[in-house]
Design an enzyme around this catalytic site. Structure first.
Site, mmCIF file in Angstrom:
data_model
loop_
_atom_site.group_PDB
_atom_site.id
_atom_site.type_symbol
_atom_site.label_atom_id
_atom_site.label_comp_id
_atom_site.label_asym_id
_atom_site.label_seq_id
_atom_site.Cartn_x
_atom_site.Cartn_y
_atom_site.Cartn_z
ATOM 1 N N THR A 131 0.822 -1.220 0.000
ATOM 2 C CA THR A 131 0.000 0.000 0.000
ATOM 3 C C THR A 131 0.852 1.264 0.000
ATOM 4 O OG1 THR A 131 -1.513 1.260 1.400
ATOM 5 C CG2 THR A 131 -0.077 -0.278 2.530
ATOM 6 N N ASP A 132 0.263 2.356 -0.477
ATOM 7 C CA ASP A 132 0.975 3.649 -0.420
ATOM 8 C C ASP A 132 1.075 4.174 1.011
ATOM 9 O OD1 ASP A 132 -1.690 4.383 -0.022
ATOM 10 O OD2 ASP A 132 -1.741 5.888 -1.616
ATOM 11 N N GLU A 133 0.283 3.587 1.943
ATOM 12 C CA GLU A 133 0.282 4.105 3.326
ATOM 13 C C GLU A 133 1.629 3.912 4.014
ATOM 14 O OE1 GLU A 133 -3.104 3.427 5.746
ATOM 15 O OE2 GLU A 133 -4.492 3.582 4.078
ATOM 16 N N TYR A 156 -1.806 -0.596 11.009
ATOM 17 C CA TYR A 156 -1.961 -1.244 9.687
ATOM 18 C C TYR A 156 -0.769 -0.918 8.787
ATOM 19 C CZ TYR A 156 -3.294 -1.622 4.755
ATOM 20 O OH TYR A 156 -3.281 -1.884 3.411
ATOM 21 N N LYS A 160 2.248 -3.310 7.302
ATOM 22 C CA LYS A 160 2.521 -3.496 5.865
ATOM 23 C C LYS A 160 3.965 -3.081 5.555
ATOM 24 C CE LYS A 160 0.082 -4.607 2.923
ATOM 25 N NZ LYS A 160 -0.299 -5.942 2.373
HETATM 26 P P1 NAD Z 1 -9.686 -7.244 2.133
HETATM 27 O O1 NAD Z 1 -9.692 -6.989 3.593
HETATM 28 O O2 NAD Z 1 -10.909 -6.959 1.340
HETATM 29 O O3 NAD Z 1 -9.331 -8.786 1.871
HETATM 30 C C1 NAD Z 1 -8.320 -9.457 2.572
HETATM 31 C C2 NAD Z 1 -8.476 -10.945 2.308
HETATM 32 O O4 NAD Z 1 -7.443 -11.625 3.029
HETATM 33 C C3 NAD Z 1 -9.814 -11.517 2.816
HETATM 34 O O5 NAD Z 1 -10.369 -12.379 1.843
HETATM 35 C C4 NAD Z 1 -9.428 -12.288 4.062
HETATM 36 O O6 NAD Z 1 -10.269 -13.394 4.325
HETATM 37 C C5 NAD Z 1 -8.001 -12.740 3.727
HETATM 38 N N1 NAD Z 1 -7.207 -12.966 4.931
HETATM 39 C C6 NAD Z 1 -7.089 -12.167 6.022
HETATM 40 N N2 NAD Z 1 -6.309 -12.752 6.957
HETATM 41 C C7 NAD Z 1 -5.909 -13.942 6.433
HETATM 42 C C8 NAD Z 1 -5.070 -14.991 6.912
HETATM 43 N N3 NAD Z 1 -4.511 -14.920 8.126
HETATM 44 N N4 NAD Z 1 -4.860 -16.058 6.117
HETATM 45 C C9 NAD Z 1 -5.435 -16.127 4.891
HETATM 46 N N5 NAD Z 1 -6.245 -15.193 4.397
HETATM 47 C C10 NAD Z 1 -6.477 -14.103 5.150
HETATM 48 O O7 NAD Z 1 -8.426 -6.472 1.586
HETATM 49 P P2 NAD Z 1 -8.212 -5.694 0.203
HETATM 50 O O8 NAD Z 1 -8.690 -4.321 0.351
HETATM 51 O O9 NAD Z 1 -8.691 -6.552 -0.907
HETATM 52 O O10 NAD Z 1 -6.606 -5.643 0.188
HETATM 53 C C11 NAD Z 1 -5.852 -6.712 -0.362
HETATM 54 C C12 NAD Z 1 -4.387 -6.368 -0.287
HETATM 55 O O11 NAD Z 1 -4.122 -5.162 -1.012
HETATM 56 C C13 NAD Z 1 -3.884 -6.110 1.139
HETATM 57 O O12 NAD Z 1 -2.593 -6.652 1.250
HETATM 58 C C14 NAD Z 1 -3.848 -4.596 1.263
HETATM 59 O O13 NAD Z 1 -2.865 -4.195 2.175
HETATM 60 C C15 NAD Z 1 -3.501 -4.205 -0.159
HETATM 61 N N6 NAD Z 1 -3.980 -2.886 -0.596
HETATM 62 C C16 NAD Z 1 -5.307 -2.530 -0.457
HETATM 63 C C17 NAD Z 1 -5.746 -1.301 -0.943
HETATM 64 C C18 NAD Z 1 -7.187 -0.864 -0.844
HETATM 65 O O14 NAD Z 1 -7.511 0.267 -1.183
HETATM 66 N N7 NAD Z 1 -8.107 -1.722 -0.432
HETATM 67 C C19 NAD Z 1 -4.826 -0.429 -1.551
HETATM 68 C C20 NAD Z 1 -3.481 -0.820 -1.648
HETATM 69 C C21 NAD Z 1 -3.083 -2.053 -1.191
HETATM 70 O O1 DAU Z 2 -4.129 4.007 0.478
HETATM 71 C C1 DAU Z 2 -4.354 2.637 0.391
HETATM 72 C C2 DAU Z 2 -5.182 2.194 1.561
HETATM 73 O O2 DAU Z 2 -6.500 2.684 1.348
HETATM 74 C C3 DAU Z 2 -5.206 0.678 1.752
HETATM 75 O O3 DAU Z 2 -3.917 0.230 2.043
HETATM 76 C C4 DAU Z 2 -6.161 0.281 2.877
HETATM 77 O O4 DAU Z 2 -6.248 -1.132 2.963
HETATM 78 C C5 DAU Z 2 -7.526 0.855 2.554
HETATM 79 O O5 DAU Z 2 -8.418 0.564 3.616
HETATM 80 C C6 DAU Z 2 -7.449 2.364 2.328
HETATM 81 O O6 DAU Z 2 -7.137 3.063 3.579
HETATM 82 P P1 DAU Z 2 -7.896 4.421 4.008
HETATM 83 O O7 DAU Z 2 -7.784 4.557 5.458
HETATM 84 O O8 DAU Z 2 -7.474 5.550 3.154
HETATM 85 O O9 DAU Z 2 -9.406 4.011 3.541
HETATM 86 P P2 DAU Z 2 -10.826 4.215 4.245
HETATM 87 O O10 DAU Z 2 -11.849 3.824 3.226
HETATM 88 O O11 DAU Z 2 -10.890 3.592 5.579
HETATM 89 O O12 DAU Z 2 -10.895 5.793 4.452
HETATM 90 C C7 DAU Z 2 -10.772 6.702 3.367
HETATM 91 C C8 DAU Z 2 -10.798 8.116 3.953
HETATM 92 O O13 DAU Z 2 -12.120 8.375 4.478
HETATM 93 C C9 DAU Z 2 -9.861 8.302 5.114
HETATM 94 O O14 DAU Z 2 -9.328 9.632 5.076
HETATM 95 C C10 DAU Z 2 -10.745 8.153 6.354
HETATM 96 C C11 DAU Z 2 -12.090 8.663 5.870
HETATM 97 N N1 DAU Z 2 -13.279 8.023 6.494
HETATM 98 C C12 DAU Z 2 -13.340 6.667 6.479
HETATM 99 C C13 DAU Z 2 -14.412 5.997 7.054
HETATM 100 C C14 DAU Z 2 -14.485 4.495 7.048
HETATM 101 C C15 DAU Z 2 -14.299 8.789 7.056
HETATM 102 O O15 DAU Z 2 -14.255 10.028 7.020
HETATM 103 N N2 DAU Z 2 -15.369 8.134 7.602
HETATM 104 C C16 DAU Z 2 -15.467 6.781 7.643
HETATM 105 O O16 DAU Z 2 -16.464 6.248 8.196
#
Ligand code: NAD
Ligand code: DAU
Length: 352
Positions: A131-133, A156, A160
């Site tokens: 992730t970019d975080e 988190y 990562k």
């Molecule tokens: P998600 O939470 O929707 O899915 C995670 C999946 O991993 C789920 O299916 C869960 O059951 C599985 N999982 C969790 N713990 C596990 C374990 N111990 N063993 C096996 N499986 C397990 O997550 P996502 O948003 O699809 O993110 C997927 C990946 O991409 C993550 O590594 C996250 O850090 C990265 N990522 C997410 C975003 C985003 O915006 N969602 C952006 C950048 C990177």
């Molecule tokens: O940047 C990549 C990341 O983006 C991934 O690595 C993470 O897995 C993914 O969850 C996401 O993280 P964020 O914290 O940016 O996403 P989230 O959807 O939780 O929140 C987006 C923005 O909105 C953040 O600034 C927090 C705000 N927010 C979020 C929630 C859930 C609110 O204001 N209210 C809310 O209820």
């Protein structure tokens, strides 16, 4: 036939990656390893579950013995590792799950790959999705590049970052062929409604408050999930071993502006009077350690591998809203049971 292990394939991004690989590469056998936590849902993959080149394996990446056994039973050619605990707010209330899955789980996979691939490492690839975080928070200007120093702030992002360092350490120390990508915020179908967009779509539909953290001034760079999946495909096949690639939408939105746009789209789609949904906006206590701004410079990926995002944001957002509105049953099933308890703990005491 190549055997590819995709971890976390029942989750949001993983399900799009699994679908893409199963459909696009009939000569690969895709093994989807997932623990099926609250975020993993096999309903995300109903359309491909009976394909001959697809196998689901239920298991926990934290279970070292299980992972070693899986790698000794199957000679995987590559691993695409997405399994993780992914929600920042949950990492604030329960960091340990993040340490186990994101750090220990990743090391278990690295150890299994290192041990089982030792005789022909040059034909293998361990692709870690990050992730970019990990780069921390930007001020009003600038972008994250692949050279930006790591500066994570939440449990988190720290977990990562730790896993990214370990992946690089296994490359530098043991010669494991690895590649890493760091992506910005994804949006699209199948995202669990704890994240901003699906949560707010769900709440608008049900006339529930929209909990905006702080003043809504934080900025995120949004990318359609299928564009991320396409980037992963490209990097898996053409990325250089040992390299890192940033992936982003070049699409920055202040939270409150994005929420206003969503409210406007939802009013239209639900046939409500313009201005109805925005009345649900409720400012709540800010997230602890809330990063102000993320913005990705993805020029390396564009220049070296020819990737670019395919969708304009308003089009992607429209597709996303339509998907959630036409998948009420999916939303109902994932928001029943434990979700209610999570929601209460997360938000009821948060109102200010
Ligand atoms: P998600 O939470 O929707 O899915 C995670 C999946 O991993 C789920 O299916 C869960 O059951 C599985 N999982 C969790 N713990 C596990 C374990 N111990 N063993 C096996 N499986 C397990 O997550 P996502 O948003 O699809 O993110 C997927 C990946 O991409 C993550 O590594 C996250 O850090 C990265 N990522 C997410 C975003 C985003 O915006 N969602 C952006 C950048 C990177
Ligand atoms: O940047 C990549 C990341 O983006 C991934 O690595 C993470 O897995 C993914 O969850 C996401 O993280 P964020 O914290 O940016 O996403 P989230 O959807 O939780 O929140 C987006 C923005 O909105 C953040 O600034 C927090 C705000 N927010 C979020 C929630 C859930 C609110 O204001 N209210 C809310 O209820």
């Amino acid at each position: 036939m190549k055997k590819i292990l995709i971890t976390g394939g029942a989750g949001f991004i993983g399900s799009h990656v699994v679908r893409l690989f199963v459909n696009k590469y009939p000569d690969y056998h895709i093994y989807n390893l997932d623990k099926l936590t609250y975020a993993g849902n096999l309903e995300n993959l109903l359309d491909i579950e009976n394909k001959p080149n697809y196998t689901f394996v239920k298991g926990d990446i934290v279970d070292d013995e299980f992972i070693q056994k899986l790698f000794s039973e199957h000679i995987f050619d590559g691993v695409i590792h997405l399994a993780a605990e992914s929600h920042v707010d949950r990492s604030i209330s329960n960091p340990m799950e993040f340490i186990f899955t994101n750090i220990v789980g990743t090391v278990n996979l690295l150890n299994a790959a290192k041990f089982n691939w030792k005789d022909n490492m040059d034909k293998k690839l361990f692709y870690h999705i990050s992730t970019d975080e990990v780069y921390g928070s930007l001020g009003d200007t600038g972008y994250f590049t692949e050279e930006t120093p790591y500066d994570p702030h939440s449990p988190y992002s720290a977990s990562k970052a730790s896993s990214d360092h370990l992946v690089r350490a296994y490359h530098d120390t043991f010669g494991l062929p690895v590649v890493i990508s760091n992506c910005s915020n994804n949006y699209g179908p199948n995202q669990f409604p704890e994240k901003l967009l699906p949560l707010f779509i769900h709440n608008i539909r049900n006339n529930k408050p929209l909990p905006v953290y702080g003043k809504g001034e934080n900025v995120r760079d949004w990318l359609f999930v299928e564009d991320h999946a396409n980037a992963i495909d490209l990097i898996f096949h053409q990325g250089k071993v040992g390299e890192t690639y940033n992936i982003g939408g070049n699409n920055e939105w202040k939270n409150i502006d994005l929420i206003m746009l969503l409210c406007k789209i939802m009013d239209k789609k639900l046939g409500r009077e313009p201005g109805t949904s925005k009345k649900l906006i409720t400012y709540v206590k800010d997230r602890a350690g809330h990063d102000l701004r993320y913005a990705i410079d993805s020029s390396k990926l564009q220049r070296e591998l020819g990737w670019s995002p395919s969708l304009q944001f308003e089009e992607g957002l429209g597709i996303t809203v339509d998907w959630y509105l036409s998948h009420q049953q999916w939303l109902d099933s994932v928001t029943s049971g434990d979700y209610q308890k999570y929601y209460e703990a997360q938000y009821v005491k948060r109102e200010r």
